[in-house]
Design an enzyme around this catalytic site. Structure first.
Site, PDB file in Angstrom:
ATOM      1  N   HIS A 129       0.844  -1.198   0.000  1.00  0.00           N
ATOM      2  CA  HIS A 129       0.000   0.000   0.000  1.00  0.00           C
ATOM      3  C   HIS A 129       0.880   1.250   0.000  1.00  0.00           C
ATOM      4  O   HIS A 129       0.681   2.174  -0.800  1.00  0.00           O
ATOM      5  CB  HIS A 129      -0.907  -0.027   1.228  1.00  0.00           C
ATOM      6  CG  HIS A 129      -1.791   1.178   1.388  1.00  0.00           C
ATOM      7  ND1 HIS A 129      -3.130   1.163   1.089  1.00  0.00           N
ATOM      8  CD2 HIS A 129      -1.516   2.426   1.839  1.00  0.00           C
ATOM      9  CE1 HIS A 129      -3.646   2.356   1.338  1.00  0.00           C
ATOM     10  NE2 HIS A 129      -2.681   3.153   1.803  1.00  0.00           N
ATOM     11  N   GLU A 130       1.874   1.277   0.893  1.00  0.00           N
ATOM     12  CA  GLU A 130       2.747   2.443   0.980  1.00  0.00           C
ATOM     13  C   GLU A 130       3.648   2.563  -0.250  1.00  0.00           C
ATOM     14  O   GLU A 130       3.949   3.679  -0.695  1.00  0.00           O
ATOM     15  CB  GLU A 130       3.592   2.377   2.259  1.00  0.00           C
ATOM     16  CG  GLU A 130       2.792   2.338   3.546  1.00  0.00           C
ATOM     17  CD  GLU A 130       1.777   3.466   3.674  1.00  0.00           C
ATOM     18  OE1 GLU A 130       2.019   4.562   3.131  1.00  0.00           O
ATOM     19  OE2 GLU A 130       0.732   3.242   4.311  1.00  0.00           O
ATOM     20  N   HIS A 133       1.654   4.325  -2.815  1.00  0.00           N
ATOM     21  CA  HIS A 133       1.677   5.764  -2.567  1.00  0.00           C
ATOM     22  C   HIS A 133       2.966   6.367  -3.145  1.00  0.00           C
ATOM     23  O   HIS A 133       2.940   7.379  -3.843  1.00  0.00           O
ATOM     24  CB  HIS A 133       1.631   6.048  -1.068  1.00  0.00           C
ATOM     25  CG  HIS A 133       0.266   6.067  -0.477  1.00  0.00           C
ATOM     26  ND1 HIS A 133      -0.811   6.680  -1.076  1.00  0.00           N
ATOM     27  CD2 HIS A 133      -0.203   5.559   0.696  1.00  0.00           C
ATOM     28  CE1 HIS A 133      -1.881   6.542  -0.306  1.00  0.00           C
ATOM     29  NE2 HIS A 133      -1.539   5.867   0.773  1.00  0.00           N
ATOM     30  N   HIS A 139      -5.396   7.314  -2.240  1.00  0.00           N
ATOM     31  CA  HIS A 139      -6.414   6.376  -1.779  1.00  0.00           C
ATOM     32  C   HIS A 139      -7.586   6.323  -2.758  1.00  0.00           C
ATOM     33  O   HIS A 139      -8.046   7.361  -3.252  1.00  0.00           O
ATOM     34  CB  HIS A 139      -6.938   6.793  -0.405  1.00  0.00           C
ATOM     35  CG  HIS A 139      -5.930   6.680   0.675  1.00  0.00           C
ATOM     36  ND1 HIS A 139      -5.744   7.651   1.624  1.00  0.00           N
ATOM     37  CD2 HIS A 139      -5.021   5.707   0.947  1.00  0.00           C
ATOM     38  CE1 HIS A 139      -4.779   7.286   2.451  1.00  0.00           C
ATOM     39  NE2 HIS A 139      -4.325   6.110   2.058  1.00  0.00           N
TER      40      HIS A 139
END
Length: 256
Positions: A129-130, A133, A139
């Protein structure tokens, strides 16, 4: 500059401030040469190091964007991601955070106990997830049209605006349909889906990208087709038409 976090209120948000998201419509913050250099702090727990290695291997196997370890002798590599330990002493605030996109210099990707003291698969998912980013992804539930699909209360937005504020078009506009199963979607919104469906999966905990995540990554870094190009203009128009008829869509949608 914007920092995004997973499952936790970002402690640095008020310090760093924010900027308009750059996602699939502005390519200025993607990593040059589709290459992300990185290093990892030696004090990170071994289980976290393994989760990082999983994420690197997973992304590199896509043959699209590559994460390459920066060696101490690589003095010419000035722009890189640094996996670091979140030293905030309060566990409910010691989460995982990353800058969105490429900004130059040593760029932190912070891992904390709030999101990493869980199962192996959840640790891997948090790291991925990071990493997303870092590669330029915001998101999913911050899309301009999210109210067509999930009902996020104003109270939730006020508590953590950086993680829940609507990101306005055109900066965050994408032709891909809203993706409940994106790795960039928060789990806790599963009870807020329109209309309520207890069987609707939200987010991920399997350390995998969704189909649309993969397509977006390929579009952003590999010259892959947009949603409308891949699935046809008729399908693209169908998705937009359905949103405009949806009574829950309280966000003003762009014309077209």
């Amino acid at each position: 500059m914007r920092i995004c976090s997973i499952w936790v209120i970002g402690i640095f948000i008020n310090i760093i401030g924010s900027y308009n998201a750059l996602f699939l419509s502005n390519f200025s913050n993607i990593w040059p040469g589709s290459t992300v250099y990185y290093n990892a702090a030696p004090e990170l727990p071994q289980s976290w190091i393994k989760a990082i290695k999983y994420g690197i291997t997973y992304i590199n196997a896509l043959h699209c964007v590559y994460w390459v370890q920066r060696q101490p002798t690589d003095k010419y590599v000035n722009d890189y991601v640094s996996f670091q330990y979140n030293y905030i002493p309060f566990e409910d605030m010691s989460g995982c955070e990353a800058w969105v996109g490429h900004h130059g210099g040593q760029q932190p990707l912070v891992l904390g106990t709030k999101c990493m003291n869980k199962s192996v698969q959840v640790q891997r998912t948090a790291v991925l997830h990071e990493m997303m980013h870092t590669m330029g992804f915001e998101h999913e539930h911050q899309r301009y049209n999210r109210y067509c699909y999930v009902n996020v209360s104003d109270a939730v937005v006020r508590v953590d605006p950086a993680s829940y504020n609507i990101l306005p078009p055109p900066a965050y506009f994408t032709d891909w349909p809203y993706d409940y199963e994106s790795i960039m979607h928060y789990h806790e919104l599963d009870k807020l889906v329109w209309p309520y469906n207890p069987n609707q999966k939200m987010g991920r905990d399997d350390a995998q990208l969704s189909q649309y995540d993969l397509e977006k990554l390929q579009y952003l870094y590999c010259g892959g087709p947009s949603f409308c190009s891949k699935y046809g203009k008729a399908k693209c128009r169908e998705v937009k038409a359905a949103e405009k008829k949806n009574p829950h869509c309280k966000t003003v949608l762009p014309k077209g």
